[in-house]
Design a protein around this motif. Structure first.
Motif, PDB file in Angstrom:
ATOM      1  N   THR A  50     -16.711  -1.735   3.674  1.00 17.54           N
ATOM      2  CA  THR A  50     -15.422  -1.749   2.975  1.00 17.54           C
ATOM      3  C   THR A  50     -15.573  -1.985   1.473  1.00 17.54           C
ATOM      4  O   THR A  50     -14.584  -2.038   0.742  1.00 17.54           O
ATOM      5  CB  THR A  50     -14.493  -2.826   3.569  1.00 17.54           C
ATOM      6  OG1 THR A  50     -15.152  -4.104   3.510  1.00 17.54           O
ATOM      7  CG2 THR A  50     -14.137  -2.505   5.006  1.00 17.54           C
ATOM      8  N   LEU A  95      -4.269   5.847   0.973  1.00 17.09           N
ATOM      9  CA  LEU A  95      -5.032   5.527  -0.228  1.00 17.09           C
ATOM     10  C   LEU A  95      -6.488   5.950  -0.036  1.00 17.09           C
ATOM     11  O   LEU A  95      -7.116   5.628   0.966  1.00 17.09           O
ATOM     12  CB  LEU A  95      -4.943   4.034  -0.536  1.00 17.09           C
ATOM     13  CG  LEU A  95      -3.524   3.497  -0.809  1.00 17.09           C
ATOM     14  CD1 LEU A  95      -3.581   2.018  -1.171  1.00 17.09           C
ATOM     15  CD2 LEU A  95      -2.839   4.289  -1.922  1.00 17.09           C
ATOM     16  N   GLY A 118      -4.452   0.049   4.082  1.00 20.62           N
ATOM     17  CA  GLY A 118      -4.421   0.882   2.891  1.00 20.62           C
ATOM     18  C   GLY A 118      -4.923   2.284   3.160  1.00 20.62           C
ATOM     19  O   GLY A 118      -4.333   3.277   2.700  1.00 20.62           O
ATOM     20  N   ARG A 119      -6.003   2.386   3.903  1.00 21.01           N
ATOM     21  CA  ARG A 119      -6.550   3.701   4.247  1.00 21.01           C
ATOM     22  C   ARG A 119      -5.569   4.478   5.142  1.00 21.01           C
ATOM     23  O   ARG A 119      -5.358   5.684   4.951  1.00 21.01           O
ATOM     24  CB  ARG A 119      -7.890   3.527   4.946  1.00 21.01           C
ATOM     25  CG  ARG A 119      -8.972   2.878   4.100  1.00 21.01           C
ATOM     26  CD  ARG A 119      -9.643   3.850   3.172  1.00 21.01           C
ATOM     27  NE  ARG A 119     -10.477   4.804   3.908  1.00 21.01           N
ATOM     28  CZ  ARG A 119     -11.224   5.730   3.332  1.00 21.01           C
ATOM     29  NH1 ARG A 119     -11.229   5.839   2.006  1.00 21.01           N
ATOM     30  NH2 ARG A 119     -11.962   6.560   4.051  1.00 21.01           N
ATOM     31  N   TRP A 129      -7.764  -3.501   4.301  1.00 25.50           N
ATOM     32  CA  TRP A 129      -8.477  -2.255   3.973  1.00 25.50           C
ATOM     33  C   TRP A 129      -8.046  -1.131   4.908  1.00 25.50           C
ATOM     34  O   TRP A 129      -7.765  -0.005   4.473  1.00 25.50           O
ATOM     35  CB  TRP A 129      -9.981  -2.512   4.078  1.00 25.50           C
ATOM     36  CG  TRP A 129     -10.860  -1.347   3.747  1.00 25.50           C
ATOM     37  CD1 TRP A 129     -11.337  -0.997   2.523  1.00 25.50           C
ATOM     38  CD2 TRP A 129     -11.391  -0.374   4.670  1.00 25.50           C
ATOM     39  NE1 TRP A 129     -12.127   0.123   2.608  1.00 25.50           N
ATOM     40  CE2 TRP A 129     -12.179   0.532   3.918  1.00 25.50           C
ATOM     41  CE3 TRP A 129     -11.282  -0.190   6.041  1.00 25.50           C
ATOM     42  CZ2 TRP A 129     -12.840   1.608   4.501  1.00 25.50           C
ATOM     43  CZ3 TRP A 129     -11.937   0.893   6.640  1.00 25.50           C
ATOM     44  CH2 TRP A 129     -12.716   1.768   5.863  1.00 25.50           C
ATOM     45  N   THR A 167       0.828  -1.212   0.000  1.00 31.26           N
ATOM     46  CA  THR A 167       0.000   0.000   0.000  1.00 31.26           C
ATOM     47  C   THR A 167       0.862   1.263   0.000  1.00 31.26           C
ATOM     48  O   THR A 167       0.501   2.269  -0.623  1.00 31.26           O
ATOM     49  CB  THR A 167      -0.971   0.011   1.188  1.00 31.26           C
ATOM     50  OG1 THR A 167      -0.255  -0.185   2.409  1.00 31.26           O
ATOM     51  CG2 THR A 167      -2.004  -1.099   1.050  1.00 31.26           C
ATOM     52  N   LEU A 217      -7.566   0.240  -4.967  1.00 30.75           N
ATOM     53  CA  LEU A 217      -6.917  -1.034  -4.666  1.00 30.75           C
ATOM     54  C   LEU A 217      -7.942  -1.976  -4.048  1.00 30.75           C
ATOM     55  O   LEU A 217      -8.563  -1.648  -3.039  1.00 30.75           O
ATOM     56  CB  LEU A 217      -5.746  -0.812  -3.705  1.00 30.75           C
ATOM     57  CG  LEU A 217      -5.030  -2.046  -3.162  1.00 30.75           C
ATOM     58  CD1 LEU A 217      -4.458  -2.897  -4.284  1.00 30.75           C
ATOM     59  CD2 LEU A 217      -3.925  -1.621  -2.180  1.00 30.75           C
ATOM     60  N   HIS A 218      -8.118  -3.142  -4.676  1.00 27.87           N
ATOM     61  CA  HIS A 218      -9.071  -4.149  -4.215  1.00 27.87           C
ATOM     62  C   HIS A 218      -8.319  -5.301  -3.546  1.00 27.87           C
ATOM     63  O   HIS A 218      -7.415  -5.890  -4.154  1.00 27.87           O
ATOM     64  CB  HIS A 218      -9.872  -4.722  -5.387  1.00 27.87           C
ATOM     65  CG  HIS A 218     -10.622  -3.703  -6.181  1.00 27.87           C
ATOM     66  ND1 HIS A 218     -11.997  -3.561  -6.102  1.00 27.87           N
ATOM     67  CD2 HIS A 218     -10.199  -2.784  -7.096  1.00 27.87           C
ATOM     68  CE1 HIS A 218     -12.379  -2.598  -6.926  1.00 27.87           C
ATOM     69  NE2 HIS A 218     -11.304  -2.107  -7.533  1.00 27.87           N
ATOM     70  N   VAL A 259      -9.921   2.089  -1.164  1.00 26.47           N
ATOM     71  CA  VAL A 259      -9.541   0.701  -0.901  1.00 26.47           C
ATOM     72  C   VAL A 259     -10.823  -0.102  -0.756  1.00 26.47           C
ATOM     73  O   VAL A 259     -11.808   0.381  -0.183  1.00 26.47           O
ATOM     74  CB  VAL A 259      -8.687   0.584   0.379  1.00 26.47           C
ATOM     75  CG1 VAL A 259      -8.160  -0.841   0.536  1.00 26.47           C
ATOM     76  CG2 VAL A 259      -7.531   1.578   0.353  1.00 26.47           C
ATOM     77  N   TYR A 260     -10.817  -1.330  -1.292  1.00 25.51           N
ATOM     78  CA  TYR A 260     -12.039  -2.144  -1.294  1.00 25.51           C
ATOM     79  C   TYR A 260     -11.732  -3.579  -0.888  1.00 25.51           C
ATOM     80  O   TYR A 260     -10.628  -4.088  -1.097  1.00 25.51           O
ATOM     81  CB  TYR A 260     -12.678  -2.149  -2.688  1.00 25.51           C
ATOM     82  CG  TYR A 260     -13.081  -0.773  -3.156  1.00 25.51           C
ATOM     83  CD1 TYR A 260     -14.223  -0.156  -2.655  1.00 25.51           C
ATOM     84  CD2 TYR A 260     -12.302  -0.079  -4.081  1.00 25.51           C
ATOM     85  CE1 TYR A 260     -14.586   1.119  -3.074  1.00 25.51           C
ATOM     86  CE2 TYR A 260     -12.652   1.200  -4.501  1.00 25.51           C
ATOM     87  CZ  TYR A 260     -13.801   1.790  -3.992  1.00 25.51           C
ATOM     88  OH  TYR A 260     -14.157   3.054  -4.393  1.00 25.51           O
ATOM     89  N   THR A 261     -12.738  -4.233  -0.317  1.00 29.22           N
ATOM     90  CA  THR A 261     -12.686  -5.681  -0.121  1.00 29.22           C
ATOM     91  C   THR A 261     -13.588  -6.333  -1.157  1.00 29.22           C
ATOM     92  O   THR A 261     -14.587  -5.743  -1.581  1.00 29.22           O
ATOM     93  CB  THR A 261     -13.155  -6.071   1.288  1.00 29.22           C
ATOM     94  OG1 THR A 261     -14.503  -5.603   1.484  1.00 29.22           O
ATOM     95  CG2 THR A 261     -12.247  -5.477   2.348  1.00 29.22           C
TER      96      THR A 261
END
Length: 380
Positions: A308, A295, A290-291, A287, A248, A261-262, A298-300
């Motif tokens: 998320t 970022l 990354g945050r 997640w 990240t 970003l996943h 950011v996703y799951t």
């Protein structure tokens, strides 16, 4: 007559000429599409299985042949910032230039059965099918499209002629010259960043992290098509806190805070049946990392967790797109993709209203579209 002569492979015999290769002094020819640089004798195929040598040239054995077509939600690619809610016509061929032991589409990407490529269509027929089914884009996916570059760029050109966008779902393992031609035709890319150590890439993919990083930087800094990244988190392999921190931080520093970003969930498949499914807690932890590292998006993925899976305004923190798996809910974007709360521009390619395709997946056959398209061509 030599009774022991090797029979001619009909797929190679009937293939179309390919680009990006060079003759070598030892009589072999080298494929220059990807960093693997397969060196071939006559009749040999590269590791990807679909690029082969025929006499003194390289050929592509899967031009015009697909393993199937399906209308998907664009969020399935996954792309969360590119025409949200719209349908995308997705297709792939066979083969792959990586050897990922955890491949989730191994029945297609690892296929050596060319007779599975039953649904055939010319580039114009695919563009026509996308138009007639209401798809806003065509995705080159299921297996890595860089290995069927010649077919993909011809389909992409036909799509652009009728206003259909092009989406590549790829691992980004491609050399510079081929990279430039391939991505010149793409409007959006989901780049599969499989892990963040050379050891992971070498051990599980027989590839190179550095080559993929080079592609990511090229796409964001030079090509400037829309880019999102995906990392499949595999328990015990690439899910450590240290690796996610490094990944990240690199995305933030090399690509910028607005590149989505996943982090998606692994399920046991192919040669990694001994690994457990990724716990939702692992994805949520990634997640948060990354945050924390700056970022914005950011996703799951592959889990139901709306907090998320949603998009938030980096200016005021308001939820601007509610999302559970592939289903949209809240919509807080105004004209030009700006937050309706504070006016901050959200990075991406947005329209005034989201599409309504939802979660549905709809397999289709191209036969009728191809027949109608061919008839129209002959009538002109």
């Amino acid at each position: 007559m030599n009774d022991t002569a090797k029979p001619v492979d009909p797929d190679i015999l009937n293939a179309v000429p390919a680009r990006y290769w060079q003759p070598l002094e030892d009589g072999r020819i080298q494929c220059d599409v990807c960093p693997r640089e397969c060196k071939l004798h006559d009749g040999q195929r590269g590791l990807c299985f679909v690029r082969a040598r025929r006499g003194d040239e390289l050929v592509l054995t899967t031009y015009g042949r697909a393993s199937g077509y399906c209308i998907d939600p664009i969020e399935k690619k996954p792309l969360n910032h590119f025409l949200p809610g719209t349908p995308v016509l997705s297709f792939g061929t066979a083969g792959c230039n990586l050897t990922c032991k955890f491949c989730q589409n191994w029945d297609i990407s690892k296929s050596r059965q060319m007779d599975r490529l039953m649904d055939q269509a010319a580039p114009g027929a695919i563009a026509a099918a996308a138009q007639q089914t209401g798809c806003r884009s065509v995705a080159y996916t299921y297996n890595d499209p860089v290995i069927f570059l010649e077919y993909a760029v011809d389909v992409a050109a036909a799509c652009h002629e009728v206003g259909i966008a092009n989406v590549a779902v790829t691992a980004g393992y491609i050399k510079d010259a081929a990279r430039q031609e391939f991505f010149q035709r793409m409007d959006a890319v989901n780049l599969d960043l499989k892990g963040f150590t050379e050891d992971f890439y070498h051990k599980l993919c027989t590839a190179s992290l550095a080559a993929v990083q080079e592609t990511a930087v090229y796409l964001v800094k030079e090509r400037k098509c829309w880019v999102e990244l995906t990392t499949l988190l595999i328990p015990g392999e690439n899910d450590s806190e240290a690796e996610i921190e490094a990944l990240t931080q690199w995305v933030f520093e090399a690509l910028g805070p607005d590149v989505p970003l996943h982090f998606t969930a692994f399920h046991p498949d192919y040669k990694m049946m001994d690994k457990p499914r990724t716990p939702p807690e692992t994805l949520i932890r990634a997640w948060k990392i990354g945050r924390k590292n700056g970022l914005h998006h950011v996703y799951t993925g592959n889990i139901h967790h709306e907090p998320t899976g949603s998009t938030y305004c980096p200016g005021c923190g308001t939820k601007v797109i509610g999302r559970d798996w592939h289903q949209l809910s809240d919509w807080g974007l105004g004209q030009g993709g700006h937050c309706t709360g504070c006016g901050t521009a959200i990075a991406g390619r947005f329209e005034p209203r989201p599409g309504t395709w939802g979660r549905q997946r709809k397999p289709i056959r191209l036969t009728d579209f191809a027949r109608n398209w061919q008839a129209q061509q002959e009538a002109q």
